[in-house]
Design a protein around this motif. Structure first.
Motif, short mmCIF file in Angstrom:
data_model
loop_
_atom_site.label_atom_id
_atom_site.label_comp_id
_atom_site.label_asym_id
_atom_site.label_seq_id
_atom_site.Cartn_x
_atom_site.Cartn_y
_atom_site.Cartn_z
N LEU A 87 -10.46 -19.45 9.35
CA LEU A 87 -10.92 -20.28 10.30
C LEU A 87 -9.66 -20.43 11.19
O LEU A 87 -9.76 -20.15 12.50
CB LEU A 87 -11.22 -21.94 10.14
N ILE A 88 -8.58 -20.50 10.82
CA ILE A 88 -7.33 -20.53 11.59
C ILE A 88 -7.11 -19.11 12.34
O ILE A 88 -6.72 -19.08 13.49
CB ILE A 88 -5.91 -20.80 10.68
N SER A 89 -7.51 -18.33 11.43
CA SER A 89 -7.30 -16.59 11.92
C SER A 89 -8.19 -16.65 13.28
O SER A 89 -7.88 -15.95 14.48
CB SER A 89 -7.58 -15.67 11.04
N LYS A 90 -9.25 -17.04 13.11
CA LYS A 90 -10.38 -16.82 14.18
C LYS A 90 -10.13 -17.69 15.11
O LYS A 90 -10.37 -17.14 16.60
CB LYS A 90 -11.94 -17.18 13.55
N VAL A 91 -9.61 -19.00 15.08
CA VAL A 91 -9.24 -19.78 16.29
C VAL A 91 -8.18 -18.94 17.08
O VAL A 91 -8.14 -18.92 18.43
CB VAL A 91 -9.07 -21.25 15.80
N LYS A 92 -7.31 -18.62 16.55
CA LYS A 92 -6.18 -17.83 17.15
C LYS A 92 -6.69 -16.78 17.82
O LYS A 92 -6.12 -16.08 18.90
CB LYS A 92 -5.18 -17.23 16.03
N SER A 93 -7.83 -16.04 17.51
CA SER A 93 -8.37 -14.75 17.96
C SER A 93 -9.35 -15.29 19.17
O SER A 93 -9.66 -14.20 19.84
CB SER A 93 -9.29 -14.17 17.09
N VAL A 94 -9.66 -16.68 19.63
CA VAL A 94 -10.42 -16.82 20.48
C VAL A 94 -9.87 -16.13 21.91
O VAL A 94 -8.71 -16.18 22.28
CB VAL A 94 -10.48 -18.43 20.78
N SER A 95 -10.78 -15.74 22.78
CA SER A 95 -10.59 -15.04 24.03
C SER A 95 -9.63 -15.85 24.98
O SER A 95 -9.81 -17.10 25.04
CB SER A 95 -11.80 -14.76 24.70
N GLY A 96 -8.76 -15.19 25.69
CA GLY A 96 -7.89 -15.72 26.61
C GLY A 96 -6.82 -16.74 26.05
O GLY A 96 -6.23 -17.34 26.60
N ASN A 97 -6.56 -16.36 24.87
CA ASN A 97 -5.77 -17.37 23.97
C ASN A 97 -5.77 -18.61 23.97
O ASN A 97 -5.03 -19.76 24.26
CB ASN A 97 -4.21 -16.76 24.49
N LYS A 98 -7.19 -19.03 24.29
CA LYS A 98 -7.45 -20.43 24.41
C LYS A 98 -7.92 -21.34 23.16
O LYS A 98 -8.33 -22.27 23.18
CB LYS A 98 -8.76 -20.53 25.35
N GLY A 99 -7.67 -20.63 21.95
CA GLY A 99 -7.90 -21.52 20.93
C GLY A 99 -6.72 -22.11 20.47
O GLY A 99 -5.63 -21.55 20.12
N LEU A 100 -6.68 -23.54 20.46
CA LEU A 100 -5.35 -24.15 20.75
C LEU A 100 -5.07 -24.59 19.07
O LEU A 100 -3.76 -24.91 18.78
CB LEU A 100 -5.57 -25.69 21.16
N GLY A 101 -6.00 -24.92 17.95
CA GLY A 101 -5.48 -25.39 16.99
C GLY A 101 -6.72 -25.54 15.88
O GLY A 101 -7.76 -25.58 16.16
N VAL A 102 -6.08 -26.08 14.67
CA VAL A 102 -6.97 -26.64 13.71
C VAL A 102 -6.61 -27.79 12.91
O VAL A 102 -5.17 -27.68 12.26
CB VAL A 102 -7.33 -25.33 12.42
N LEU A 103 -7.37 -28.98 12.85
CA LEU A 103 -6.74 -30.01 12.02
C LEU A 103 -7.71 -30.42 10.94
O LEU A 103 -9.00 -30.50 11.19
CB LEU A 103 -6.67 -31.18 12.98
N TYR A 104 -7.13 -30.64 9.75
CA TYR A 104 -7.88 -31.20 8.57
C TYR A 104 -8.14 -32.50 8.77
O TYR A 104 -7.23 -33.38 9.27
CB TYR A 104 -7.34 -30.98 7.19
N TRP A 105 -9.38 -33.32 8.33
CA TRP A 105 -9.76 -34.61 8.52
C TRP A 105 -9.38 -35.32 7.12
O TRP A 105 -9.92 -35.18 6.05
CB TRP A 105 -10.93 -34.87 8.77
N GLU A 106 -8.10 -36.14 7.15
CA GLU A 106 -7.90 -36.86 5.81
C GLU A 106 -7.49 -36.23 4.80
O GLU A 106 -8.28 -36.42 3.49
CB GLU A 106 -8.88 -38.22 5.72
N PRO A 107 -6.80 -35.23 4.76
CA PRO A 107 -6.43 -34.44 3.40
C PRO A 107 -5.95 -35.27 2.39
O PRO A 107 -6.08 -34.79 1.36
CB PRO A 107 -5.64 -33.23 3.96
N GLN A 108 -5.46 -36.25 2.83
CA GLN A 108 -4.38 -37.06 1.79
C GLN A 108 -5.51 -38.24 1.02
O GLN A 108 -4.98 -38.54 0.04
CB GLN A 108 -3.26 -37.68 2.30
#
Length: 340
Positions: free
Chosen positions: A292-313
């Protein structure tokens, strides 16, 4: 006088000898240009109060936010409730957590639920203090709450990089008045009241419109076509994605297709602000996150900003939640190696 003349002569000589020398200045680090990798850890103060502790892979106890940073995360997301009881996720609790994140150099996202408790696709309950208000009153109350919380952060030297106006607003918020399927215009007006309030305190902060099921393109088109037709103002399209160990690959691809469609259709940046998978599927979860991180980084126009996990702890069945990424001993699983 001779001494003064001699001093000026020496100073002039030094200046002339260095005027052509290269000047090296370390540029300020532009964290906003970096890919956001992080987590919503809003439960952390409540977990600490309950005696829960966190440990690194070697078994050494470590403060939770510092542990997240050591795992490669650079961003923290914090939810806000209006008048919760008990007081977790109220203004004071949010400020306390944000101060800890700032001290560690972590970027901050604020997630307004506009409720006294959870808001999600299945419930968008008005705060008790707002019940009975008409649309105009709700807009005023929503804006005032937004400004109050953000001003408290500002007074503590904290500037969030992103602010969500609503949480998983698949069908709007503040039901029934802001239920999108019944009145998209009302939802857009409420959303804009929040967005304008954000910009009034932090003009440079990016406003996020957030809905779940990031793989569901028809849902996203319906919502963002509706918001566009009703003049909604936002900067980023946020999405949630909670696949299973068996379907993550196909859902990731559908999510990428959807993200690229959002960029092409609305010209907005996109961000996956919530992800999760069963804590005991660490290998599959790690594959899911890396992909998923790789795919978000590949979003067109460099418009994929990031990935956040929900309450991993969240671990050992904390509040019945099983989609964290820590084992029952309070240590991070291999899943989170994807953030390194």
């Amino acid at each position: 006088m001779k001494r003064i003349i001699l001093f000026l002569s020496i100073l002039l000589s030094l200046t002339c000898s260095k005027k052509n020398a290269p000047i090296t200045v370390d540029p300020p680090r532009d964290t906003k240009a970096e890919f956001a990798k992080g987590a919503d850890i809003s439960w952390i103060t409540e977990m600490e109060a309950a005696g829960r502790k966190f440990y690194n892979a070697s078994g050494a106890q470590q403060e939770g936010m510092a542990l997240m940073k050591s795992l490669g995360m650079n961003s923290i997301r914090l939810r806000v409730w209006v008048n919760p009881s008990p007081a977790w996720n109220n203004t004071a609790d949010v400020v306390a957590k944000a101060l800890r994140a700032k001290a560690l150099g972590l970027r901050i996202m604020i997630d307004f639920h506009y409720s006294d408790s959870w808001a999600d696709p299945g419930k968008q309950t008005k705060p008790a203090a707002w019940v009975g208000m008409d649309l105009a009153g709700l807009k005023t109350a929503l804006a005032a709450h937004t400004v109050e919380v953000l001003t408290a952060l500002k007074n503590n030297g904290i500037e969030p990089e992103w602010v969500q106006v609503g949480n998983e607003t698949n069908n709007g918020m503040l039901w029934p008045d802001g239920k999108a399927s019944e009145n998209m215009s009302n939802f857009a007006q409420l959303f804009n009241a929040g967005a304008d309030a954000v910009k009034s305190v932090f003009p440079k902060t990016k406003v996020i419109a957030h809905i779940s099921n990031g793989y569901n393109n028809s849902l996203f088109r319906w919502m963002f076509d509706g918001l566009k037709a009703n003049g909604a103002r936002y900067d980023v399209i946020g999405m949630s994605l909670y696949p299973s160990p068996s379907d993550w690959s196909s859902l990731n691809q559908q999510c990428l297709n959807n993200m690229n469609d959002m960029v092409a259709r609305y010209g907005k940046e996109v961000m996956v602000v919530e992800v999760g998978m069963s804590w005991d599927s660490a290998a599959e979860s790690g594959q899911f996150l890396s992909d998923l991180i790789s795919k978000v980084k590949s979003v067109s126009g460099n418009k994929g900003l990031g990935v956040l996990y929900w309450e991993p702890q969240a671990y050992n069945n904390w509040k019945g939640y099983t989609l964290g990424a820590f084992d029952n001993s309070g240590r991070p699983t291999a899943a989170l190696s994807a953030f390194k």
